[in-house]
Write a protein that holds these residues in place. Structure first.
Motif, PDB file in Angstrom:
ATOM      1  N   LEU A  68       1.911  -3.527   8.758  1.00 58.46           N
ATOM      2  CA  LEU A  68       2.023  -2.212   8.001  1.00 58.46           C
ATOM      3  C   LEU A  68       2.786  -1.577   9.039  1.00 58.46           C
ATOM      4  O   LEU A  68       2.899  -1.889  10.096  1.00 58.46           O
ATOM      5  CB  LEU A  68       0.793  -1.786   7.630  1.00 58.46           C
ATOM      6  N   THR A  69       3.380  -0.220   8.933  1.00 59.58           N
ATOM      7  CA  THR A  69       3.907   0.724   9.468  1.00 59.58           C
ATOM      8  C   THR A  69       2.694   1.783   9.656  1.00 59.58           C
ATOM      9  O   THR A  69       1.990   1.741   8.732  1.00 59.58           O
ATOM     10  CB  THR A  69       5.212   1.090   9.219  1.00 59.58           C
ATOM     11  N   GLY A  70       2.932   2.517  10.556  1.00 61.60           N
ATOM     12  CA  GLY A  70       2.090   3.687  10.777  1.00 61.60           C
ATOM     13  C   GLY A  70       2.208   4.687   9.615  1.00 61.60           C
ATOM     14  O   GLY A  70       1.378   5.664   9.575  1.00 61.60           O
ATOM     15  N   SER A  71       3.153   4.663   8.915  1.00 63.34           N
ATOM     16  CA  SER A  71       3.361   5.743   7.635  1.00 63.34           C
ATOM     17  C   SER A  71       2.923   5.026   6.455  1.00 63.34           C
ATOM     18  O   SER A  71       3.422   5.365   5.180  1.00 63.34           O
ATOM     19  CB  SER A  71       4.766   6.182   7.509  1.00 63.34           C
ATOM     20  N   ASP A  72       2.275   3.889   6.327  1.00 64.41           N
ATOM     21  CA  ASP A  72       1.930   3.145   5.333  1.00 64.41           C
ATOM     22  C   ASP A  72       0.272   3.687   4.923  1.00 64.41           C
ATOM     23  O   ASP A  72      -0.240   4.560   5.615  1.00 64.41           O
ATOM     24  CB  ASP A  72       1.935   1.668   5.383  1.00 64.41           C
ATOM     25  N   TYR A  73      -0.130   3.467   3.655  1.00 57.31           N
ATOM     26  CA  TYR A  73      -1.456   3.573   3.073  1.00 57.31           C
ATOM     27  C   TYR A  73      -1.848   2.729   1.990  1.00 57.31           C
ATOM     28  O   TYR A  73      -1.136   2.334   1.114  1.00 57.31           O
ATOM     29  CB  TYR A  73      -1.539   4.912   2.763  1.00 57.31           C
ATOM     30  N   PRO A  74      -3.070   2.194   2.069  1.00 56.58           N
ATOM     31  CA  PRO A  74      -3.388   1.356   0.831  1.00 56.58           C
ATOM     32  C   PRO A  74      -3.353   2.007  -0.413  1.00 56.58           C
ATOM     33  O   PRO A  74      -3.949   3.337  -0.613  1.00 56.58           O
ATOM     34  CB  PRO A  74      -5.034   1.012   1.173  1.00 56.58           C
ATOM     35  N   LEU A  75      -3.320   1.289  -1.405  1.00 61.45           N
ATOM     36  CA  LEU A  75      -3.580   2.019  -3.031  1.00 61.45           C
ATOM     37  C   LEU A  75      -4.525   1.193  -3.604  1.00 61.45           C
ATOM     38  O   LEU A  75      -4.372   1.040  -4.865  1.00 61.45           O
ATOM     39  CB  LEU A  75      -2.040   1.765  -3.623  1.00 61.45           C
ATOM     40  N   GLY A  76      -5.279   0.672  -2.736  1.00 64.44           N
ATOM     41  CA  GLY A  76      -6.543  -0.196  -3.506  1.00 64.44           C
ATOM     42  C   GLY A  76      -7.511  -0.310  -2.682  1.00 64.44           C
ATOM     43  O   GLY A  76      -7.358  -0.047  -1.200  1.00 64.44           O
ATOM     44  N   ARG A  80       0.809   2.487 -10.186  1.00 70.29           N
ATOM     45  CA  ARG A  80      -0.304   1.622  -9.831  1.00 70.29           C
ATOM     46  C   ARG A  80      -1.290   1.116 -10.941  1.00 70.29           C
ATOM     47  O   ARG A  80      -2.070   0.109 -10.770  1.00 70.29           O
ATOM     48  CB  ARG A  80      -1.138   2.364  -8.349  1.00 70.29           C
ATOM     49  N   THR A  81      -1.654   2.041 -11.956  1.00 72.21           N
ATOM     50  CA  THR A  81      -2.791   2.079 -12.857  1.00 72.21           C
ATOM     51  C   THR A  81      -2.111   1.033 -14.022  1.00 72.21           C
ATOM     52  O   THR A  81      -3.077   0.700 -14.945  1.00 72.21           O
ATOM     53  CB  THR A  81      -3.356   3.183 -13.254  1.00 72.21           C
ATOM     54  N   GLN A  82      -1.037   1.183 -14.554  1.00 74.08           N
ATOM     55  CA  GLN A  82      -0.339   0.263 -15.469  1.00 74.08           C
ATOM     56  C   GLN A  82      -0.751  -1.006 -15.298  1.00 74.08           C
ATOM     57  O   GLN A  82      -0.731  -1.692 -14.262  1.00 74.08           O
ATOM     58  CB  GLN A  82       0.911   0.586 -15.777  1.00 74.08           C
TER      59      GLN A  82
END
Length: 308
Positions: A94-102, A257-259
């Motif tokens: 990951l990069t330092g500008s990423d984030y999890p979506l789960g 993300r939710t579809q």
């Protein structure tokens, strides 16, 4: 969750210590191997690294930067440390500008169901989406990066022996054995390192080329899913880097993300980019609430405000 985490996360950062620390919190309980650019000011480095949890290991700092080989070197050192210090089945970059979506349970379930499988798109070169030459000129001519400008020496050179050139994103989740193959290639093929030190944007071709070369990573072609686990907020405008995500992007982020997972997208995208503290705080609060991230933090907002 299993006693042993399914994945170790290599995080490559250079700025925004508040977001990097938020990202580390959101990745709990996974081990994190954090690299911070050696050019980052000391005060930023201190804010990023002070009093980190025990599951975070700091990698030796290198002078990474735009289009530099050192981005690959830092990634490989992350693999090396994760393989040596954990028994995880996968390593994520990951990069330092990423984030999890789960949440961690969802990511763990996905990886446990795909033991020995890597998640990344690999494109043998030439690849039409990389413009004229399909990306091969990146390799065939020596390059230098200078102040975010490309310097190309117009003298062609031979590609390294026995390597099948390929390209793809730096963001990836590798099965343990595939990460090990990349480290082994660096250690046993110094000719590859010398060559790729003058390849343009080496972090988009070195690892994909090692993985796609059967002699270096046997069986990889049959043991990967050609799907990224990252949602990137491209908005159709012409730009070299992805746009920063803000609260205005909440609708399309959560809709995607939710579809239900479509046939063309066999796996959910459990990470996104790119975020910053200044631009993305409200959106990140929604993400935390929606997916149960950082549950003990007081700034979390009510889940019911998340767009449907």
């Amino acid at each position: 969750m299993a006693n042993s985490p399914a994945v170790a996360c290599v995080v490559l950062a250079h700025e925004d210590p508040a977001h990097v620390r938020r990202l580390i919190e959101a990745l709990d309980p996974f081990p994190v191997f954090l690299h911070c650019d050696a050019r980052t000011p000391d005060d930023v480095w201190a804010a990023m690294t002070a009093d980190l949890p025990a599951r975070v290991r700091l990698l030796p700092r290198m002078r990474t930067g735009w289009a530099r080989w050192e981005n690959v070197a830092a990634e490989v050192e992350g693999y090396r440390a994760a393989l040596a210090e954990t028994d995880v089945s996968h390593v994520a970059v990951l990069t330092g500008s990423d984030y999890p979506l789960g949440n961690p349970a969802e990511l763990t379930a996905l990886l446990e169901a795909n033991h020995g499988t890597s998640f990344l798109g690999v494109h043998p070169l030439p690849w039409s989406e990389w413009g004229r030459g399909g990306g091969l000129p990146r390799l065939r001519f020596p390059h230098w990066a200078w102040r975010k400008h490309m310097i190309r020496v117009p003298v062609p050179r031979r590609l390294p022996r026995g390597v099948t050139p390929a390209g793809g994103s730096q963001l990836k989740v590798l099965a343990r054995e595939h990460a090990d193959a990349v480290v082994r290639a660096v250690d046993t093929r110094p000719d590859l390192v010398r060559f790729w030190q003058r390849v343009w944007i080496a972090d988009e071709t070195f690892v994909p080329s090692v993985l796609w070369t059967e002699s270096l990573t046997p069986g990889f072609r049959q043991a990967h899913l050609p799907h990224s686990l990252w949602w990137i907020g491209w908005d159709g405008s012409a730009m070299k880097s992805p746009p920063w995500l803000t609260i205005a992007d909440a609708g399309r982020l959560f809709q995607w993300r939710t579809q239900p997972v479509a046939e063309a997208r066999e796996v959910p995208q459990l990470f996104a980019r790119k975020f910053s503290t200044d631009r993305s705080a409200e959106l990140l609060d929604l993400v935390d609430a929606a997916f149960g991230l950082r549950p003990t933090r007081p700034e979390r907002v009510a889940a019911e405000v998340v767009p449907s």
